[in-house]
Design an enzyme around this catalytic site. Structure first.
Site, PDB file in Angstrom:
ATOM      1  N   ARG A  49     -22.004   4.476  93.464  1.00 47.14           N
ATOM      2  CA  ARG A  49     -22.068   5.295  94.669  1.00 47.14           C
ATOM      3  C   ARG A  49     -23.659   6.168  94.180  1.00 47.14           C
ATOM      4  O   ARG A  49     -23.882   6.857  93.950  1.00 47.14           O
ATOM      5  CB  ARG A  49     -20.969   5.956  95.104  1.00 47.14           C
ATOM      6  CG  ARG A  49     -19.762   4.944  95.823  1.00 47.14           C
ATOM      7  CD  ARG A  49     -19.934   5.541  96.876  1.00 47.14           C
ATOM      8  NE  ARG A  49     -19.821   6.606  97.906  1.00 47.14           N
ATOM      9  CZ  ARG A  49     -18.824   7.091  98.663  1.00 47.14           C
ATOM     10  NH1 ARG A  49     -18.048   6.492  98.211  1.00 47.14           N
ATOM     11  NH2 ARG A  49     -19.719   8.140  99.331  1.00 47.14           N
ATOM     12  N   HIS A 137     -15.632   3.656 109.053  1.00 46.59           N
ATOM     13  CA  HIS A 137     -14.578   4.964 108.517  1.00 46.59           C
ATOM     14  C   HIS A 137     -14.773   5.748 110.042  1.00 46.59           C
ATOM     15  O   HIS A 137     -14.900   6.161 110.145  1.00 46.59           O
ATOM     16  CB  HIS A 137     -15.042   5.866 107.218  1.00 46.59           C
ATOM     17  CG  HIS A 137     -15.585   4.947 106.203  1.00 46.59           C
ATOM     18  ND1 HIS A 137     -16.752   3.928 106.246  1.00 46.59           N
ATOM     19  CD2 HIS A 137     -14.723   3.960 105.215  1.00 46.59           C
ATOM     20  CE1 HIS A 137     -16.551   3.347 104.846  1.00 46.59           C
ATOM     21  NE2 HIS A 137     -15.759   3.880 103.529  1.00 46.59           N
ATOM     22  N   LYS A 164     -14.955  -4.475 106.418  1.00 40.85           N
ATOM     23  CA  LYS A 164     -14.459  -3.279 105.757  1.00 40.85           C
ATOM     24  C   LYS A 164     -14.399  -2.218 106.959  1.00 40.85           C
ATOM     25  O   LYS A 164     -15.023  -1.694 107.758  1.00 40.85           O
ATOM     26  CB  LYS A 164     -15.089  -3.135 104.940  1.00 40.85           C
ATOM     27  CG  LYS A 164     -14.743  -1.404 104.329  1.00 40.85           C
ATOM     28  CD  LYS A 164     -15.262  -1.049 102.901  1.00 40.85           C
ATOM     29  CE  LYS A 164     -14.584   0.195 102.710  1.00 40.85           C
ATOM     30  NZ  LYS A 164     -15.736   0.790 101.631  1.00 40.85           N
ATOM     31  N   ARG A 202      -3.445  -0.154  99.344  1.00 42.73           N
ATOM     32  CA  ARG A 202      -4.210  -0.399  98.798  1.00 42.73           C
ATOM     33  C   ARG A 202      -3.132  -1.214  97.447  1.00 42.73           C
ATOM     34  O   ARG A 202      -4.026  -2.020  96.665  1.00 42.73           O
ATOM     35  CB  ARG A 202      -4.951   1.001  97.835  1.00 42.73           C
ATOM     36  CG  ARG A 202      -5.464   1.853  98.679  1.00 42.73           C
ATOM     37  CD  ARG A 202      -5.649   3.837  98.329  1.00 42.73           C
ATOM     38  NE  ARG A 202      -6.439   4.030  99.269  1.00 42.73           N
ATOM     39  CZ  ARG A 202      -7.731   3.786  99.594  1.00 42.73           C
ATOM     40  NH1 ARG A 202      -8.512   3.487  98.926  1.00 42.73           N
ATOM     41  NH2 ARG A 202      -8.184   4.418 100.343  1.00 42.73           N
ATOM     42  N   THR A 304      15.843   8.851  98.701  1.00 42.18           N
ATOM     43  CA  THR A 304      15.705   9.924  98.216  1.00 42.18           C
ATOM     44  C   THR A 304      15.890  10.889  99.028  1.00 42.18           C
ATOM     45  O   THR A 304      15.719  11.251 100.387  1.00 42.18           O
ATOM     46  CB  THR A 304      14.936   9.887  96.837  1.00 42.18           C
ATOM     47  OG1 THR A 304      15.101  11.208  96.082  1.00 42.18           O
ATOM     48  CG2 THR A 304      13.598  10.174  96.990  1.00 42.18           C
ATOM     49  N   LYS A 308      18.654  10.625 102.487  1.00 38.35           N
ATOM     50  CA  LYS A 308      20.316   9.532 102.658  1.00 38.35           C
ATOM     51  C   LYS A 308      20.778   9.691 103.670  1.00 38.35           C
ATOM     52  O   LYS A 308      21.539   8.962 103.788  1.00 38.35           O
ATOM     53  CB  LYS A 308      20.577  10.470 101.481  1.00 38.35           C
ATOM     54  CG  LYS A 308      19.756  10.310 100.098  1.00 38.35           C
ATOM     55  CD  LYS A 308      20.428  10.846  98.903  1.00 38.35           C
ATOM     56  CE  LYS A 308      19.754  10.794  98.132  1.00 38.35           C
ATOM     57  NZ  LYS A 308      19.878  11.084  96.402  1.00 38.35           N
ATOM     58  N   ASP A 346      24.267   6.881  93.576  1.00 40.45           N
ATOM     59  CA  ASP A 346      24.031   8.105  93.380  1.00 40.45           C
ATOM     60  C   ASP A 346      25.368   8.830  92.493  1.00 40.45           C
ATOM     61  O   ASP A 346      25.635   9.120  91.625  1.00 40.45           O
ATOM     62  CB  ASP A 346      24.404   8.760  94.567  1.00 40.45           C
ATOM     63  CG  ASP A 346      23.273   9.378  94.607  1.00 40.45           C
ATOM     64  OD1 ASP A 346      21.489   8.765  93.612  1.00 40.45           O
ATOM     65  OD2 ASP A 346      22.354   9.941  96.090  1.00 40.45           O
ATOM     66  N   ALA A 382      24.210  20.432 100.016  1.00 36.41           N
ATOM     67  CA  ALA A 382      25.548  19.494 100.868  1.00 36.41           C
ATOM     68  C   ALA A 382      24.802  18.826 101.534  1.00 36.41           C
ATOM     69  O   ALA A 382      25.742  18.313 102.432  1.00 36.41           O
ATOM     70  CB  ALA A 382      25.937  20.631 101.697  1.00 36.41           C
ATOM     71  N   GLY A 384      23.089  14.827 101.228  1.00 33.37           N
ATOM     72  CA  GLY A 384      23.305  12.940 100.881  1.00 33.37           C
ATOM     73  C   GLY A 384      23.663  13.061  99.090  1.00 33.37           C
ATOM     74  O   GLY A 384      24.731  12.694  99.114  1.00 33.37           O
ATOM     75  N   ARG A 409      26.981  24.386 106.770  1.00 34.76           N
ATOM     76  CA  ARG A 409      27.074  22.856 105.841  1.00 34.76           C
ATOM     77  C   ARG A 409      28.230  22.544 104.199  1.00 34.76           C
ATOM     78  O   ARG A 409      28.557  21.525 104.746  1.00 34.76           O
ATOM     79  CB  ARG A 409      25.854  22.777 105.533  1.00 34.76           C
ATOM     80  CG  ARG A 409      24.841  22.457 106.728  1.00 34.76           C
ATOM     81  CD  ARG A 409      24.350  21.278 106.853  1.00 34.76           C
ATOM     82  NE  ARG A 409      24.358  19.994 106.191  1.00 34.76           N
ATOM     83  CZ  ARG A 409      23.340  19.091 106.116  1.00 34.76           C
ATOM     84  NH1 ARG A 409      22.235  19.276 105.693  1.00 34.76           N
ATOM     85  NH2 ARG A 409      23.950  17.829 105.370  1.00 34.76           N
TER      86      ARG A 409
END
Length: 458
Positions: A49, A137, A164, A202, A304, A308, A346, A382, A384, A409
């Site tokens: 660069r 870009h 590109k 990537r 996660t 969930k 879990d 309370a 998942g 909940r």
């Protein structure tokens, strides 16, 4: 450079996708040191660069850089108007790129805006070995497939040897459009998506036929947002071993970058010789994610916080236990028909770990009844994970209390599993008893708030 027969750790190279390390030192000496490091790390080429150099003497510096580089060189002299640092005369900038080509650069990167003029100016004077990458870009968003196709056609028409384009991911589903373009391209193509939501572009470009990807020497020192390190590409994601038939697995979450799942699974895949790769998937809308990544290539997922519960609705079939809990943390795509199957592991993992811990502390062997039987088990949260632990603890004979920021909940979950509900404020005046278990299933204490707790420390 990308000979398919090149030996790499773990056997033959399965794809021709090159790994390019960006070199952005402020001095030529620093660049030379970093080029040596890039070579030692396994880079196929380096991107020099030039716009990062503080004192730049074009002819002398470029000669030195080409002579000293142990790997092929790609020269980029990025102007401010395309996200770089060069803010000088445009003709001088283009002259420098021409000079790099004359002095023996393997690749030069020219922006689409100036590419046609540039390629016209070098006609008949271009050295045989030098390839021109024409780049575009988009730092705002990722266009539609149609717009991306038109962009690729414009880049090709400008005289590019290699196409590109880099776009920005506002959602992980944006990356699918770039994969679609890359996999169908008839010309060498680099299609990358910037930002954390674009990380998979990537890594998986090796599966979908990208010409090259960028891997940095160090964490955080990137030439565009979202670049992984070369070490992670090679050692964590087994980049050289990826091919068109590699199955993709990943952990769906938000946040998700802190998860160690890719370390665990990629190592396991490598050790048994399984042709799969496991990646972080930063997902905002899980239903949209599954609608977009619906092919058998995307074969299985961990799930996660905070997805969930929503994951249950995305599955074609849900295991009885997961249905009772109302949360899914593991999703498998059946290869015969592409249907999604949801499970909850879990409660097994967490409850058995707590039982083992209790047995170790009380120095008792595993009898018929659980070490949790009769114990007071307080679950904070309370969602998942909270649902899974409350269900598991109750099944083992514990007395379950659920505390949650939103009391309604907590009450709902307590009624479902047969326990008591508290608000988080009530928990501060809650009198614990000996041998009580306290399980925090909230995101407090996770990255980045690692030192925080949902209740005061005692």
């Amino acid at each position: 450079v990308a000979s398919g027969s090149k030996l790499v750790s773990g056997g033959m190279r399965k794809n021709p996708t090159l790994i390019c390390v960006p070199i952005m030192g402020e001095s030529v000496d620093k660049m030379v040191v970093d080029m040596g490091k890039a070579n030692a790390s396994g880079a196929d080429l380096v991107e020099i660069r030039l716009d990062g150099l503080k004192n730049f003497n074009p002819r002398e510096n470029i000669k030195t850089l080409i002579k000293e580089s142990p790997v092929p060189t790609l020269f980029t002299y990025r102007p401010i108007w395309e996200g770089g640092q060069y803010d000088g005369d445009e003709n001088e900038r283009v002259d420098v790129l021409r000079l790099a080509m004359e002095l023996g650069a393997d690749y030069i990167d020219v922006e689409l805006q100036v590419a046609r003029e540039f390629n016209d100016s070098i006609r008949g004077k271009k050295p045989e070995k030098c390839k021109v990458i024409v780049s575009s870009h988009n730092y705002q968003y990722t266009p539609s497939v149609e717009d991306l196709s038109n962009l690729v056609a414009r880049i090709q028409a400008s005289g590019a040897d290699i196409v590109k384009f880099a776009t920005t991911a506002l959602d992980i589903t944006d990356v699918a459009r770039v994969f679609q373009i890359t996999v169908h391209s008839q010309v060498p193509i680099i299609g990358l998506v910037m930002g954390e939501r674009g990380l998979i572009s990537r890594i998986l470009c090796a599966k979908f036929g990208g010409f090259l990807t960028f891997g940095t020497l160090e964490n955080g020192i990137v030439s565009a947002p979202g670049q992984p390190t070369i070490k992670d590409l090679l050692d964590l994601y087994n980049f050289r071993q990826m091919g068109p038939d590699t199955k993709v697995f990943g952990i769906i979450g938000k946040p998700v970058g802190h998860s160690k799942s890719p370390i665990l699974y990629n190592e396991a895949f490598k050790s048994v010789g399984f042709n799969g790769v496991f990646v972080h998937l930063l997902v905002d809308d899980i239903a949209k994610f599954f609608q977009t990544y619906s092919s058998n290539d995307f074969a299985g997922f961990s799930c996660t916080i905070p997805h969930k519960e929503a994951a249950v609705k995305c599955c074609d079939e849900v295991d009885t236990v997961a249905k009772s809990i109302g949360a899914v943390n593991c999703i498998i795509r059946r290869q015969s028909d592409g249907k999604l199957f949801g499970y909850n592991t879990d409660y097994v993992g967490a409850i058995s770990a707590i039982e083992d811990g209790l047995r170790g502390r009380l120095n008792v062997s595993g009898g018929v009844s659980s070490a949790l039987a009769g114990k007071l088990f307080v679950v904070i949260g309370a969602g998942g994970a909270g649902k899974a632990l409350a269900y598991g603890a109750k099944a083992k004979g514990a007395r379950v209390v659920i505390a949650n920021r939103t009391y309604d909940r907590a009450r709902e979950l307590a009624e479902t599993v047969g326990g008591h509900a508290l608000s988080l404020a009530d928990l501060e005046n809650f009198n614990p008893e000996d041998g009580m278990i306290l399980a925090n299933t909230t995101s407090i204490g996770m990255q980045p708030k690692v030192d925080e707790t949902p209740i005061p420390k005692v």
